[in-house]
Design a protein around this motif. Structure first.
Motif, PDB file in Angstrom:
ATOM      1  N   THR A  54       0.831  -1.207   0.000  1.00  0.00           N
ATOM      2  CA  THR A  54       0.000   0.000   0.000  1.00  0.00           C
ATOM      3  C   THR A  54       0.867   1.259   0.000  1.00  0.00           C
ATOM      4  OG1 THR A  54      -1.694  -1.203   1.204  1.00  0.00           O
ATOM      5  CG2 THR A  54      -1.869   1.200   1.214  1.00  0.00           C
ATOM      6  N   LYS A  55       1.867   1.255   0.867  1.00  0.00           N
ATOM      7  CA  LYS A  55       2.792   2.404   0.935  1.00  0.00           C
ATOM      8  C   LYS A  55       3.517   2.575  -0.400  1.00  0.00           C
ATOM      9  CE  LYS A  55       2.734   3.548   5.447  1.00  0.00           C
ATOM     10  NZ  LYS A  55       2.323   4.889   5.900  1.00  0.00           N
ATOM     11  N   ALA A  56       3.974   1.471  -0.949  1.00  0.00           N
ATOM     12  CA  ALA A  56       4.732   1.519  -2.206  1.00  0.00           C
ATOM     13  C   ALA A  56       3.902   2.186  -3.303  1.00  0.00           C
ATOM     14  CB  ALA A  56       5.149   0.109  -2.633  1.00  0.00           C
ATOM     15  N   VAL A  57       2.632   1.812  -3.380  1.00  0.00           N
ATOM     16  CA  VAL A  57       1.763   2.394  -4.392  1.00  0.00           C
ATOM     17  C   VAL A  57       1.574   3.887  -4.130  1.00  0.00           C
ATOM     18  CG1 VAL A  57      -0.586   2.397  -5.318  1.00  0.00           C
ATOM     19  CG2 VAL A  57       0.612   0.232  -4.962  1.00  0.00           C
ATOM     20  N   GLU A  58       1.403   4.256  -2.856  1.00  0.00           N
ATOM     21  CA  GLU A  58       1.288   5.676  -2.495  1.00  0.00           C
ATOM     22  C   GLU A  58       2.501   6.468  -2.976  1.00  0.00           C
ATOM     23  OE1 GLU A  58       0.867   6.498   1.732  1.00  0.00           O
ATOM     24  OE2 GLU A  58      -0.865   5.121   1.804  1.00  0.00           O
ATOM     25  N   TRP A  59       3.666   5.852  -2.880  1.00  0.00           N
ATOM     26  CA  TRP A  59       4.903   6.554  -3.248  1.00  0.00           C
ATOM     27  C   TRP A  59       5.171   6.513  -4.747  1.00  0.00           C
ATOM     28  CZ3 TRP A  59       7.674   3.374   1.075  1.00  0.00           C
ATOM     29  CH2 TRP A  59       7.311   3.885   2.333  1.00  0.00           C
ATOM     30  N   GLY A  60       4.334   5.796  -5.484  1.00  0.00           N
ATOM     31  CA  GLY A  60       4.498   5.769  -6.932  1.00  0.00           C
ATOM     32  C   GLY A  60       5.327   4.610  -7.450  1.00  0.00           C
ATOM     33  N   LEU A  61       5.496   3.561  -6.622  1.00  0.00           N
ATOM     34  CA  LEU A  61       6.218   2.385  -7.099  1.00  0.00           C
ATOM     35  C   LEU A  61       5.215   1.364  -7.638  1.00  0.00           C
ATOM     36  CD1 LEU A  61       7.782   3.165  -4.034  1.00  0.00           C
ATOM     37  CD2 LEU A  61       9.438   1.806  -5.267  1.00  0.00           C
ATOM     38  N   THR A  62       5.653   0.585  -8.613  1.00  0.00           N
ATOM     39  CA  THR A  62       4.796  -0.454  -9.183  1.00  0.00           C
ATOM     40  C   THR A  62       5.060  -1.774  -8.469  1.00  0.00           C
ATOM     41  OG1 THR A  62       4.946   0.621 -11.333  1.00  0.00           O
ATOM     42  CG2 THR A  62       4.194  -1.672 -11.306  1.00  0.00           C
ATOM     43  N   PRO A  63       4.050  -2.346  -7.813  1.00  0.00           N
ATOM     44  CA  PRO A  63       4.268  -3.641  -7.148  1.00  0.00           C
ATOM     45  C   PRO A  63       4.572  -4.738  -8.162  1.00  0.00           C
ATOM     46  CG  PRO A  63       2.239  -2.607  -6.383  1.00  0.00           C
ATOM     47  CD  PRO A  63       2.686  -1.843  -7.587  1.00  0.00           C
ATOM     48  N   MET A  64       5.487  -5.607  -7.799  1.00  0.00           N
ATOM     49  CA  MET A  64       5.907  -6.686  -8.697  1.00  0.00           C
ATOM     50  C   MET A  64       6.058  -7.969  -7.882  1.00  0.00           C
ATOM     51  SD  MET A  64       6.810  -5.239 -11.748  1.00  0.00           S
ATOM     52  CE  MET A  64       8.358  -5.701 -12.534  1.00  0.00           C
ATOM     53  N   ILE A  65       5.677  -9.081  -8.488  1.00  0.00           N
ATOM     54  CA  ILE A  65       5.999 -10.383  -7.908  1.00  0.00           C
ATOM     55  C   ILE A  65       6.841 -11.111  -8.936  1.00  0.00           C
ATOM     56  CG2 ILE A  65       5.100 -12.534  -6.996  1.00  0.00           C
ATOM     57  CD1 ILE A  65       2.710 -11.033  -5.941  1.00  0.00           C
ATOM     58  N   PRO A  66       8.149 -11.075  -8.756  1.00  0.00           N
ATOM     59  CA  PRO A  66       9.075 -11.599  -9.776  1.00  0.00           C
ATOM     60  C   PRO A  66       9.397 -13.065  -9.530  1.00  0.00           C
ATOM     61  CG  PRO A  66      10.325 -10.516  -8.082  1.00  0.00           C
ATOM     62  CD  PRO A  66       8.886 -10.465  -7.643  1.00  0.00           C
ATOM     63  N   PRO A  67       9.978 -13.731 -10.539  1.00  0.00           N
ATOM     64  CA  PRO A  67      10.461 -15.099 -10.315  1.00  0.00           C
ATOM     65  C   PRO A  67      11.643 -15.091  -9.353  1.00  0.00           C
ATOM     66  CG  PRO A  67      11.059 -14.328 -12.521  1.00  0.00           C
ATOM     67  CD  PRO A  67      10.213 -13.264 -11.918  1.00  0.00           C
ATOM     68  N   SER A  68      11.728 -16.115  -8.520  1.00  0.00           N
ATOM     69  CA  SER A  68      12.846 -16.170  -7.575  1.00  0.00           C
ATOM     70  C   SER A  68      13.893 -17.181  -8.012  1.00  0.00           C
ATOM     71  CB  SER A  68      12.352 -16.468  -6.166  1.00  0.00           C
ATOM     72  OG  SER A  68      11.335 -17.424  -6.188  1.00  0.00           O
ATOM     73  N   LEU A  69      13.671 -17.818  -9.166  1.00  0.00           N
ATOM     74  CA  LEU A  69      14.715 -18.629  -9.808  1.00  0.00           C
ATOM     75  C   LEU A  69      15.137 -17.878 -11.062  1.00  0.00           C
ATOM     76  CD1 LEU A  69      13.168 -22.204  -9.580  1.00  0.00           C
ATOM     77  CD2 LEU A  69      15.338 -21.512  -8.615  1.00  0.00           C
ATOM     78  N   VAL A  70      16.443 -17.688 -11.225  1.00  0.00           N
ATOM     79  CA  VAL A  70      16.923 -16.918 -12.371  1.00  0.00           C
ATOM     80  C   VAL A  70      18.091 -17.612 -13.053  1.00  0.00           C
ATOM     81  CG1 VAL A  70      16.206 -14.718 -11.356  1.00  0.00           C
ATOM     82  CG2 VAL A  70      18.546 -15.551 -11.007  1.00  0.00           C
ATOM     83  N   ARG A  71      18.325 -17.193 -14.280  1.00  0.00           N
ATOM     84  CA  ARG A  71      19.445 -17.715 -15.050  1.00  0.00           C
ATOM     85  C   ARG A  71      20.763 -17.110 -14.564  1.00  0.00           C
ATOM     86  NH1 ARG A  71      17.100 -17.343 -21.116  1.00  0.00           N
ATOM     87  NH2 ARG A  71      16.323 -19.477 -21.154  1.00  0.00           N
ATOM     88  N   PRO A  72      21.868 -17.766 -14.910  1.00  0.00           N
ATOM     89  CA  PRO A  72      23.179 -17.246 -14.509  1.00  0.00           C
ATOM     90  C   PRO A  72      23.395 -15.793 -14.927  1.00  0.00           C
ATOM     91  CG  PRO A  72      23.409 -19.457 -15.378  1.00  0.00           C
ATOM     92  CD  PRO A  72      21.975 -19.077 -15.576  1.00  0.00           C
ATOM     93  N   SER A  73      22.924 -15.416 -16.120  1.00  0.00           N
ATOM     94  CA  SER A  73      23.188 -14.060 -16.594  1.00  0.00           C
ATOM     95  C   SER A  73      22.574 -13.008 -15.677  1.00  0.00           C
ATOM     96  CB  SER A  73      22.656 -13.886 -18.022  1.00  0.00           C
ATOM     97  OG  SER A  73      21.268 -14.158 -18.062  1.00  0.00           O
ATOM     98  N   ALA A  74      21.397 -13.295 -15.117  1.00  0.00           N
ATOM     99  CA  ALA A  74      20.753 -12.347 -14.209  1.00  0.00           C
ATOM    100  C   ALA A  74      21.554 -12.235 -12.918  1.00  0.00           C
ATOM    101  CB  ALA A  74      19.326 -12.782 -13.909  1.00  0.00           C
ATOM    102  N   MET A  75      22.021 -13.381 -12.436  1.00  0.00           N
ATOM    103  CA  MET A  75      22.781 -13.399 -11.188  1.00  0.00           C
ATOM    104  C   MET A  75      24.116 -12.689 -11.381  1.00  0.00           C
ATOM    105  SD  MET A  75      21.477 -14.735  -8.606  1.00  0.00           S
ATOM    106  CE  MET A  75      21.886 -14.982  -6.912  1.00  0.00           C
TER     107      MET A  75
END
Length: 422
Positions: free
Chosen positions: A183-204
């Motif tokens: 709720t606070k994040a949205v008030e401040w103008g941030l976009t809520p995200m639920i990202p994947p928590s498994l990533v490829r080597p390049s992301a890491m």
RNA sequence: GGAGAUGUCGCAUAGUGGCCUAGUGCGCCCGCCUGCUAAGCGGGUUGAGGUUGAUACCUCUCGCGGGUUCAAAUCCCGCCAUCUCCGCCA
């Protein structure tokens, strides 16, 4: 990585930044010679390749004996080109490998020195005087067990040490914090995200977590995937290989994800309760902006972290982390540390970093400007790390009978006081 | 997990070994023309790296990485992504 042109234009700036971190400036000289070798190899290869292309065009047009002569000539050249290309690729890889180890240029404003050389920027609120109140504070685990909120015994049974179950009001507390943070994040103008928590080597790799921090990362060999230690990783990689429209900056996100950490170098540290665990959930802020705006944005992120701790009515202090403790990607880092009564000291609950263009270069995230494309700046900051926030809320809000008084912001979710269940 | 198809410039498409320095259309940008707009005309329009005082030139970039060849968008191999069908599943 930093801008490679600095190696040629202003190597002293890099040396000074290394010294501020307490790291060796020798790597700069190694890099300069590796860069020279690389460029020489490129020039050799490109000259040979241009000649090959020129002859190739003649072969296409030639006939008979002339063609045979040209073919013989070009066949010989082919081997030269192949060799030069391999040499060029190898020199490039050598340089790149070394260059990626070079940390971001520590800000001149960051305090010089190591972990203990931080500077306290501000202290907010007053820790309670339990002696004056007439009772000794319980630690978060004792409180969590009284409230039926935390079960580390069964966490260990099911998953091993440094794992836990949040139960009853403990689980509800995390859900409430998550909802409040969103709720606070949205008030401040941030976009809520639920990202994947498994990533490829390049992301890491792109976020700088496979350098000296590699031992702290979980890796799934069968699938060549990493479990993220923070949603900073998927949020940074979200725009990888993209050229962003400057009108869309800043892009501000708030990602909720589990965080997995092997805590390889932390044996015996913070072994009790849920202060240091292999897995926890977190709401993380992440911003893409321009280099010029990144410094003001860094302050803004710190402001949001402070507003969050203010809303939770926790006593805390803000430190300016010393250059030697910045990690690979950041030029400057502010930590917020909440008071932990059972330990009688302030402990980190959030952290705000300005990574300038370091991650953006590795992940190839640019902005289209008037003078061509330039890497963006990335910043990250904790909004709410669940387990440590729960530790702070339980310990700071506790009463003599083991009940816990909650901050007003959480009353709509859980009422005013958490009562022991037994 | 199995079978098959596809991947070319912002978008759409052409290109089946050298004439590709990747063509064409649309979109976009600049200019000309024009009461304004549109149309028309001309030019430009991927990104990265190297040489250079500058202008300019060169190399790489057709999903990614290898290979074959004097020469690869084009042929071969591996990977990734998307789509279709079968199986399994929350």
């Amino acid at each position: 990585m930093i801008d490679a042109r600095l190696l040629r234009d202003d190597p002293d700036q890099i040396r000074e930044a290394q010294v501020r971190r307490g790291a060796s400036p020798e790597i700069v000289d190694q890099l300069i010679s590796a860069d020279e070798a690389r460029r020489a190899a490129i020039a050799t290869y490109e000259t040979a390749r241009a000649e090959q292309k020129r002859l190739g065009a003649q072969v296409a047009k030639a006939q008979g004996d002339e063609k045979q002569a040209l073919l013989a000539q070009t066949k010989e050249l082919s081997a030269t080109v192949k060799g030069a290309e391999a040499a060029q690729a190898e020199a490039g890889a050598t340089f790149d490998e070394l260059f990626r180890q070079l940390p971001n240029l520590a800000s001149p404003e960051a305090p010089a020195g190591g972990e203990d050389d931080f500077v306290v920027l501000d202290t907010v609120g007053t820790p309670r005087d339990f002696a004056a109140e007439g009772f000794a504070p319980r630690d978060h685990l004792e409180l969590g067990e009284l409230l039926g909120a935390i079960d580390v015994e069964r966490g260990a049974k099911v998953s091993g040490s440094r794992f836990y179950f949040l139960t009853g009001v403990g689980a509800r507390l995390e859900l409430a914090l998550t909802q409040l943070a969103a709720t606070k994040a949205v008030e401040w103008g941030l976009t809520p995200m639920i990202p994947p928590s498994l990533v490829r080597p390049s992301a890491m790799e792109g976020t700088g977590f496979l350098g000296q921090a590699a031992d702290d990362v979980y890796y799934l060999e069968k699938d060549d995937l990493y479990l993220v230690g923070t949603s900073e990783v998927p949020l940074a990689a979200y725009h990888s290989d993209e050229i962003l429209d400057p009108a869309t900056l800043p892009r501000r996100y708030a990602g909720f994800s589990p965080c997995f950490r092997r805590e390889a170098g932390s044996h015996g540290k913070d072994t009790r309760g849920i202060f240091r665990v292999h897995w926890f959930d977190k709401v993380e802020m992440f911003v893409y902006t321009t280099l010029e705006d990144s410094y003001a944005e860094h302050e803004r992120i710190l402001g949001w972290e402070r507003a969050w701790l203010d809303a939770l009515e926790l006593p805390y202090r803000v430190i300016d982390v010393a250059a030697g403790d910045l990690g690979l990607s950041a030029i400057r880092k502010f930590d917020c540390e909440a008071w932990v009564p059972s330990q009688g000291r302030y402990r980190e609950v959030s952290s705000a970093s300005n990574c300038t263009s370091f991650q953006a270069r590795r992940l190839d995230i640019r902005v289209r400007g008037e003078a061509g494309t330039t890497p963006v700046a990335t910043l990250n900051g904790t909004l709410c790390a669940m387990t440590r926030t729960i530790v702070a809320l339980l310990e700071n809000g506790q009463q003599a009978d083991g009940s816990v008084r909650l901050p007003a912001a959480l009353h709509p979710f859980l009422g005013e006081v958490l009562e022991p269940i037994a």
